[in-house]
Write an enzyme that holds these catalytic residues in place. Structure first.
Site, PDB file in Angstrom:
ATOM      1  N   ARG A  46       0.866  -1.181   0.000  1.00 28.79           N
ATOM      2  CA  ARG A  46       0.000   0.000   0.000  1.00 28.79           C
ATOM      3  C   ARG A  46       0.902   1.229   0.000  1.00 28.79           C
ATOM      4  O   ARG A  46       2.110   1.122   0.138  1.00 28.79           O
ATOM      5  CB  ARG A  46      -1.028  -0.018   1.135  1.00 28.79           C
ATOM      6  N   GLY A  47       0.271   2.396  -0.191  1.00 25.26           N
ATOM      7  CA  GLY A  47       1.055   3.626  -0.369  1.00 25.26           C
ATOM      8  C   GLY A  47       1.190   3.859  -1.869  1.00 25.26           C
ATOM      9  O   GLY A  47       1.555   2.941  -2.618  1.00 25.26           O
ATOM     10  N   ALA A  48       0.886   5.097  -2.297  1.00 28.85           N
ATOM     11  CA  ALA A  48       0.719   5.368  -3.727  1.00 28.85           C
ATOM     12  C   ALA A  48       1.889   4.900  -4.620  1.00 28.85           C
ATOM     13  O   ALA A  48       1.683   4.131  -5.564  1.00 28.85           O
ATOM     14  CB  ALA A  48       0.429   6.853  -3.923  1.00 28.85           C
ATOM     15  N   ARG A  89      -7.721  -0.489  -6.459  1.00 23.75           N
ATOM     16  CA  ARG A  89      -7.894   0.658  -5.549  1.00 23.75           C
ATOM     17  C   ARG A  89      -8.045   1.929  -6.399  1.00 23.75           C
ATOM     18  O   ARG A  89      -7.272   2.121  -7.340  1.00 23.75           O
ATOM     19  CB  ARG A  89      -6.694   0.783  -4.597  1.00 23.75           C
ATOM     20  N   GLN A 196      -1.830   2.915   9.898  1.00 19.55           N
ATOM     21  CA  GLN A 196      -0.541   2.952   9.172  1.00 19.55           C
ATOM     22  C   GLN A 196       0.538   3.640   9.991  1.00 19.55           C
ATOM     23  O   GLN A 196       1.715   3.283   9.900  1.00 19.55           O
ATOM     24  CB  GLN A 196      -0.706   3.697   7.832  1.00 19.55           C
ATOM     25  N   ASP A 237      -1.750  10.885  -2.439  1.00 21.59           N
ATOM     26  CA  ASP A 237      -2.232   9.822  -3.336  1.00 21.59           C
ATOM     27  C   ASP A 237      -2.640  10.360  -4.702  1.00 21.59           C
ATOM     28  O   ASP A 237      -2.632   9.635  -5.691  1.00 21.59           O
ATOM     29  CB  ASP A 237      -3.398   9.079  -2.690  1.00 21.59           C
ATOM     30  N   ASN A 247      -5.009  12.562   0.292  1.00 16.43           N
ATOM     31  CA  ASN A 247      -4.099  11.719   1.075  1.00 16.43           C
ATOM     32  C   ASN A 247      -4.948  11.004   2.126  1.00 16.43           C
ATOM     33  O   ASN A 247      -6.177  11.183   2.182  1.00 16.43           O
ATOM     34  CB  ASN A 247      -2.990  12.575   1.716  1.00 16.43           C
ATOM     35  N   LYS A 248      -4.302  10.207   2.924  1.00 14.85           N
ATOM     36  CA  LYS A 248      -5.013   9.390   3.920  1.00 14.85           C
ATOM     37  C   LYS A 248      -6.024  10.195   4.731  1.00 14.85           C
ATOM     38  O   LYS A 248      -5.760  11.343   5.097  1.00 14.85           O
ATOM     39  CB  LYS A 248      -3.964   8.747   4.833  1.00 14.85           C
TER      40      LYS A 248
END
Ligand code: MRU
Length: 346
Positions: A46-48, A89, A196, A237, A247-248
């Site tokens: 995970r993570g762009a 995603r 996270q 993201d 973003n998150k």
């Protein structure tokens, strides 16, 4: 760094299983693109930027297994591979950026035999991974210079080595400041619901002996108000043409609090996170995830059975809250519309 997020080895994709951290450091092997798609969907990776690398490697695995006699038949099947990977995603644009780049490379070599195209796609996926590491170091160099001696830095989610091919974007800035001997310390928001910050950011900073203190998300405002935070840096993201940044979930609240308390709030991201086709953040698709992520923590129910739940996984921070965007080509500020276009040569 003492771990590898993702790599291509012996014609397999190896990924650290981020669902098992920090308890266990387990590396999974993937031999086909459907496995990689499931790994992206299931947050193993995970993570762009890391999702982008995984998608490219998934395409390379898919290309290897395509049976075709002509380029047209090969390419149709490659598009299908990309569609499956693209449905995992929706928010991180790096996923779609990587898929487009892989398709373009196949098209550019359509005159070659299919085995040569398969090899070229494999090499392209590996170079996306290697480039990402270099890009993060450049982001670190530009962003690290903004950090003052002894600064106390807040970050949200995980935009570190685990979210990229290594080094990280927001954590790249932090790593660079630390390596420059600035004596910084980091506050990591735990980042409910997926944690996270608690599970990944705290783990990777501790592994690299970078001083980190974990807080719950609702503590950040008080720390800012009482002068305990000097600088905020987060990842991204997707960044729209006007600088609005997805973003998150929770990033927006942090940005508003930073502005209220006159604390610089920076976004660190590679150029592959820009989506200049979108005029503003209103057009960014926001992933909504399973309700169990909110009703349960580590498998234990914490909310009443049957309660209604919302679980948007990302939010959009309007550009006016962003002090600057740190990219591999430098830091941009002010008129994001103009500066972002100039950055990509438009
Ligand atoms: O849902 P995740 O864990 O994939 O979300 C990750 C984030 O929001 C990160 O902050 C973002 O991708 C930047 S990563 C360098």
């Amino acid at each position: 760094m003492s771990f590898r997020t993702i790599e291509w080895r012996d014609n397999k994709v190896i990924m650290i299983d981020q669902t098992k951290l920090p308890g266990e450091e387990v590396y999974n092997e993937y031999t086909d693109f459907t496995g990689v798609a499931e790994a992206i969907r299931g947050m193993i990776v995970r993570g762009a930027p890391a999702i982008g690398v995984a998608a490219a490697m998934g395409v390379a695995l898919g290309a290897r297994d395509i049976i075709a006699d002509t380029f047209d038949s090969f390419y149709r099947q490659l598009e299908n591979v990309c569609d499956v990977l693209g449905r995992t995603r929706p928010t991180a644009v790096n996923l779609f950026w990587a898929l487009e780049r892989m398709k373009k490379v196949a098209q550019q070599h359509k005159e070659l035999d299919l085995n040569s195209i398969r090899e070229i796609l494999k090499a392209e996926a590996i170079s996306i991974e290697q480039d990402d590491l270099k890009i993060c170091k450049e982001i670190g160099k530009h962003g690290g210079a903004l950090v003052k001696e002894g600064a106390s830095i807040l970050t949200h989610c995980n935009a570190g080595g685990l979210a990229t091919a290594g080094y990280g974007t927001a954590l790249g800035v932090i790593r660079a400041a630390h390596e420059a001997g600035k004596g910084i310390k980091v506050f990591a928001d735990e980042t409910r619901p997926w944690l996270q910050g608690a599970r990944l950011t705290a783990w990777e900073l501790m592994k690299d002996s970078i001083p980190v203190t974990l807080i719950t998300d609702n503590m950040a405002g008080w720390l800012m108000r009482t002068g305990q935070i000097d600088f905020v840096v987060v990842g991204a993201d997707r960044i729209a043409a006007n600088g609005d940044t997805a973003n998150k979930i929770g990033t927006y609240s942090v940005a508003v609090l930073a502005k209220e308390n006159r604390i610089p709030f920076y976004v660190a991201a590679p150029i592959s996170t820009l989506d200049l086709k979108l005029a503003s953040g209103d057009d960014i698709p926001i992933e909504e995830r399973a309700s169990t992520e909110v009703t349960h923590i580590q498998g234990v129910r914490i909310a009443p059975e049957g309660v209604k739940v919302r679980n948007p996984a990302f939010d959009v921070t309007p550009a006016r809250y962003i002090t600057g965007i740190i990219t591999e080509k430098g830091v941009i500020r002010g008129d994001y519309e103009k500066e972002l276009r100039a950055l990509v040569g438009l």
